[in-house]
Scaffold this motif. Structure first.
Motif, PDB file in Angstrom:
ATOM      1  N   LEU A 219      39.738 -79.762  65.023  1.00  0.00           N
ATOM      2  CA  LEU A 219      40.419 -80.793  64.441  1.00  0.00           C
ATOM      3  C   LEU A 219      39.321 -82.046  64.159  1.00  0.00           C
ATOM      4  O   LEU A 219      38.307 -81.914  64.869  1.00  0.00           O
ATOM      5  N   THR A 220      39.459 -82.591  63.130  1.00  0.00           N
ATOM      6  CA  THR A 220      38.444 -83.666  62.809  1.00  0.00           C
ATOM      7  C   THR A 220      38.409 -84.875  63.737  1.00  0.00           C
ATOM      8  O   THR A 220      39.639 -85.123  64.422  1.00  0.00           O
ATOM      9  N   ASN A 221      37.471 -85.640  63.711  1.00  0.00           N
ATOM     10  CA  ASN A 221      37.170 -86.707  64.661  1.00  0.00           C
ATOM     11  C   ASN A 221      38.513 -87.750  64.351  1.00  0.00           C
ATOM     12  O   ASN A 221      39.101 -88.374  65.477  1.00  0.00           O
ATOM     13  N   ASP A 222      38.781 -87.935  63.292  1.00  0.00           N
ATOM     14  CA  ASP A 222      39.768 -88.982  62.898  1.00  0.00           C
ATOM     15  C   ASP A 222      41.075 -88.472  63.399  1.00  0.00           C
ATOM     16  O   ASP A 222      42.003 -89.163  63.877  1.00  0.00           O
ATOM     17  N   GLU A 223      41.394 -87.171  63.297  1.00  0.00           N
ATOM     18  CA  GLU A 223      42.763 -86.424  63.655  1.00  0.00           C
ATOM     19  C   GLU A 223      42.859 -86.803  65.133  1.00  0.00           C
ATOM     20  O   GLU A 223      43.958 -87.164  65.718  1.00  0.00           O
ATOM     21  N   LEU A 224      41.780 -86.365  65.764  1.00  0.00           N
ATOM     22  CA  LEU A 224      41.914 -86.492  67.639  1.00  0.00           C
ATOM     23  C   LEU A 224      41.934 -87.823  68.022  1.00  0.00           C
ATOM     24  O   LEU A 224      42.804 -88.056  68.748  1.00  0.00           O
ATOM     25  N   ARG A 225      41.321 -88.948  67.058  1.00  0.00           N
ATOM     26  CA  ARG A 225      41.419 -90.189  67.585  1.00  0.00           C
ATOM     27  C   ARG A 225      42.703 -90.794  67.472  1.00  0.00           C
ATOM     28  O   ARG A 225      43.372 -91.510  68.199  1.00  0.00           O
ATOM     29  N   GLN A 226      43.450 -90.546  66.231  1.00  0.00           N
ATOM     30  CA  GLN A 226      44.883 -90.997  66.044  1.00  0.00           C
ATOM     31  C   GLN A 226      45.681 -90.408  67.016  1.00  0.00           C
ATOM     32  O   GLN A 226      46.443 -90.965  67.667  1.00  0.00           O
ATOM     33  N   LYS A 227      45.613 -89.051  67.555  1.00  0.00           N
ATOM     34  CA  LYS A 227      46.559 -88.515  68.387  1.00  0.00           C
ATOM     35  C   LYS A 227      46.226 -89.000  69.702  1.00  0.00           C
ATOM     36  O   LYS A 227      47.207 -89.546  70.431  1.00  0.00           O
ATOM     37  N   VAL A 231      49.499 -91.406  71.896  1.00  0.00           N
ATOM     38  CA  VAL A 231      49.713 -91.050  72.968  1.00  0.00           C
ATOM     39  C   VAL A 231      49.482 -91.976  74.114  1.00  0.00           C
ATOM     40  O   VAL A 231      50.213 -92.595  75.146  1.00  0.00           O
ATOM     41  N   THR A 232      48.471 -92.656  73.989  1.00  0.00           N
ATOM     42  CA  THR A 232      47.703 -93.799  75.060  1.00  0.00           C
ATOM     43  C   THR A 232      48.599 -95.333  74.990  1.00  0.00           C
ATOM     44  O   THR A 232      48.637 -95.623  75.952  1.00  0.00           O
ATOM     45  N   ASN A 251      53.299 -97.436  62.606  1.00  0.00           N
ATOM     46  CA  ASN A 251      53.495 -97.167  60.902  1.00  0.00           C
ATOM     47  C   ASN A 251      54.479 -96.207  60.828  1.00  0.00           C
ATOM     48  O   ASN A 251      54.199 -95.223  60.994  1.00  0.00           O
ATOM     49  N   GLU A 252      55.502 -96.770  60.473  1.00  0.00           N
ATOM     50  CA  GLU A 252      56.775 -95.862  60.285  1.00  0.00           C
ATOM     51  C   GLU A 252      56.515 -94.609  59.261  1.00  0.00           C
ATOM     52  O   GLU A 252      56.680 -93.496  59.418  1.00  0.00           O
ATOM     53  N   GLU A 253      55.838 -95.114  58.041  1.00  0.00           N
ATOM     54  CA  GLU A 253      55.719 -94.273  56.947  1.00  0.00           C
ATOM     55  C   GLU A 253      54.778 -93.054  57.488  1.00  0.00           C
ATOM     56  O   GLU A 253      54.935 -92.005  56.999  1.00  0.00           O
ATOM     57  N   ARG A 254      53.765 -93.506  58.149  1.00  0.00           N
ATOM     58  CA  ARG A 254      52.533 -92.428  58.658  1.00  0.00           C
ATOM     59  C   ARG A 254      52.820 -91.915  60.059  1.00  0.00           C
ATOM     60  O   ARG A 254      52.547 -90.705  60.045  1.00  0.00           O
ATOM     61  N   GLY A 255      54.040 -92.327  60.544  1.00  0.00           N
ATOM     62  CA  GLY A 255      54.345 -91.682  61.794  1.00  0.00           C
ATOM     63  C   GLY A 255      53.315 -91.979  62.806  1.00  0.00           C
ATOM     64  O   GLY A 255      53.273 -90.998  63.890  1.00  0.00           O
ATOM     65  N   HIS A 256      52.437 -92.726  62.722  1.00  0.00           N
ATOM     66  CA  HIS A 256      51.223 -93.026  63.701  1.00  0.00           C
ATOM     67  C   HIS A 256      51.114 -94.514  63.991  1.00  0.00           C
ATOM     68  O   HIS A 256      51.602 -95.243  63.080  1.00  0.00           O
ATOM     69  N   TYR A 257      50.350 -94.976  64.879  1.00  0.00           N
ATOM     70  CA  TYR A 257      50.033 -96.118  65.147  1.00  0.00           C
ATOM     71  C   TYR A 257      48.717 -96.593  64.545  1.00  0.00           C
ATOM     72  O   TYR A 257      47.911 -95.971  64.251  1.00  0.00           O
TER      73      TYR A 257
END
Lengths: 317, 98
Positions: A219-227, A231-232, A251-257
């Motif tokens: 997984l790329t750096n940015d993908e891992l960081r977002q994951k 969770v944190t 961010n509702e649209e992205r499904g991520h913080y």
């Protein structure tokens, strides 16, 4: 087979998710990249023992002390698993140590930050080991067999590290005002360096594509960081601590913080050797290596002597 | 070889029996001055969580491994000998326990 057909055969194995083993043909760059990545990881495990070693004698209870000792012992073991994996690629252990001690090889920058309070033992377990696990779990399926097998072992042991850290944070968060403040302060100090552990943004990480192709990065750096952030944030809510980043927002649209800007100047500055503890960490390592020399030599001399004695006894019989 | 490497302890391979009745399985490797130290280190590194009831250590230089480039000549001949597998034989359905 020509080099060209060797390469074709190798590419086919990689594409079909077949594991590469030490005696298989591999491109030089694959070998070099692996040695660098695995040994960097090994160095990180070994240097990573130092910030925690700082608190062994001052652990607040016998239970905490036993746990901290066990965790640090695990890290020595993880260093060993990884050095061994690197050695299967044809580099010697002493050469790897030389690279660390001469400053030629890097280790994770996070260990160049100081451990100022007991809460840092909690934050390191929770955040630093948490980030490491995020990084390491996908590597259990990496293309190089000895590396993948080492990572399986590491990941199995690492999960207790994160849990014990979270438990320390939870205890402090539910404690007195002073204890809670200590936990928050530690969270504030370790949060950003933890995010930097995943490395520079994908746009500034030129080797990512090749490493993903080789399956030595999954997984790329940015993908891992977002994951990790996703969770944190939820775990911090359980602790009742405030996020050190005011821009954290779902961010509702992205499904991520979403999160705030990371200070990459600080990151590059620490990588270059200007972090708060770079010098101290390296000096401690070098001192341990140099002062351990007589032990290594004595063990070797003793083994030789015993061998000679046994041979003599065998001849006499 | 560089001067510093002269004193490097030899490399050992570690095999662990995870419980009584099972085979020893390769667990990893380590450096040690002699067999006794290899055994002690293997115990410390590879059996901290009840992973084993028995340890073998052997100096890595004594392991002889097959060459991947000889895979064809070594393993391909087995491909056309499917009669070595029980599924090669068609038996009537009435035959039980065979």
């Amino acid at each position: 087979m020509t080099v060209h057909s060797f390469q074709e055969h190798f590419d086919k194995l990689i594409d079909n998710e077949v594991t590469i083993e030490p005696k298989d043909w591999m491109p030089d760059d694959y070998r070099k990249t692996l040695i660098r990545q695995i040994s960097q990881h090994a160095h990180s495990e070994v240097v990573g023992m130092l910030p925690e070693g700082n608190w062994i004698t001052r652990a607040p209870s016998l239970r905490r002390k036993a746990v901290l000792l066990a965790k640090i012992q695990d890290e020595a073991g993880h260093g060993l698993y990884l050095y061994s994996a690197a050695e299967t690629l044809g580099v010697s252990r002493d050469d790897l140590y030389d690279q660390l001690h001469s400053g030629k090889a890097k280790y994770s920058s996070i260990f160049n930050y100081p451990t100022l309070t007991w809460a840092d033992m909690g934050a390191i377990g929770w955040l630093v080991d948490g980030a490491a696990i995020m990084n390491q779990v996908p590597l259990c399926r990496t293309s190089y067999g000895p590396y993948a097998r080492a990572m399986v072992r590491v990941c199995k042991e690492e999960s207790f590290h994160q849990r014990q850290g979270f438990e320390i944070m939870l205890t402090l968060s539910n404690g007195t005002e002073v204890q809670k403040k200590m936990a928050q302060d530690s969270f504030n100090r370790w949060w950003w360096p933890s995010l930097m552990m995943f490395g520079p943004p994908d746009a500034d990480s030129p080797h990512t594509a090749q490493s993903v192709r080789w399956r030595i990065k999954r997984l790329t750096n940015d993908e891992l960081r977002q994951k990790f952030i996703d969770v944190t944030v939820e775990q911090a809510k359980v602790l009742g601590l405030d996020m050190p980043d005011k821009d954290i927002k779902w961010n509702e649209e992205r499904g991520h913080y979403d999160f705030g800007a990371i200070n990459w100047d600080e990151f590059y500055n620490v990588v270059k050797g200007n972090g708060p503890c770079n010098k101290q960490r390296l000096e401690t390592r070098k001192k341990a290596w140099e002062e351990g020399k007589w032990v290594r030599d004595a063990a070797m001399a003793h083994a030789e002597k015993r061998k000679t004695r046994m041979n003599k006894a065998a001849q006499a019989a | 070889m560089k001067d510093t490497n002269k004193a490097e302890w030899p490399l050992w391979e570690v095999f662990i029996r995870s419980k009584a009745g099972l085979d020893h399985k390769h667990a990893g490797s380590l450096h040690a001055a002699d067999a006794q130290m290899a055994m002690e280190n293997a115990r410390d590194v590879y059996t901290r969580r009840m992973e084993g009831v028995s340890i073998w250590v052997v100096e890595s230089k004594y392991i002889h491994a097959s060459d991947p480039e000889e895979s064809e000549s070594l393993y391909d001949p087995a491909n056309d000998k499917i009669y070595r597998h029980p599924t090669f034989y068609n038996l009537p359905d009435e035959v039980k326990y065979m």
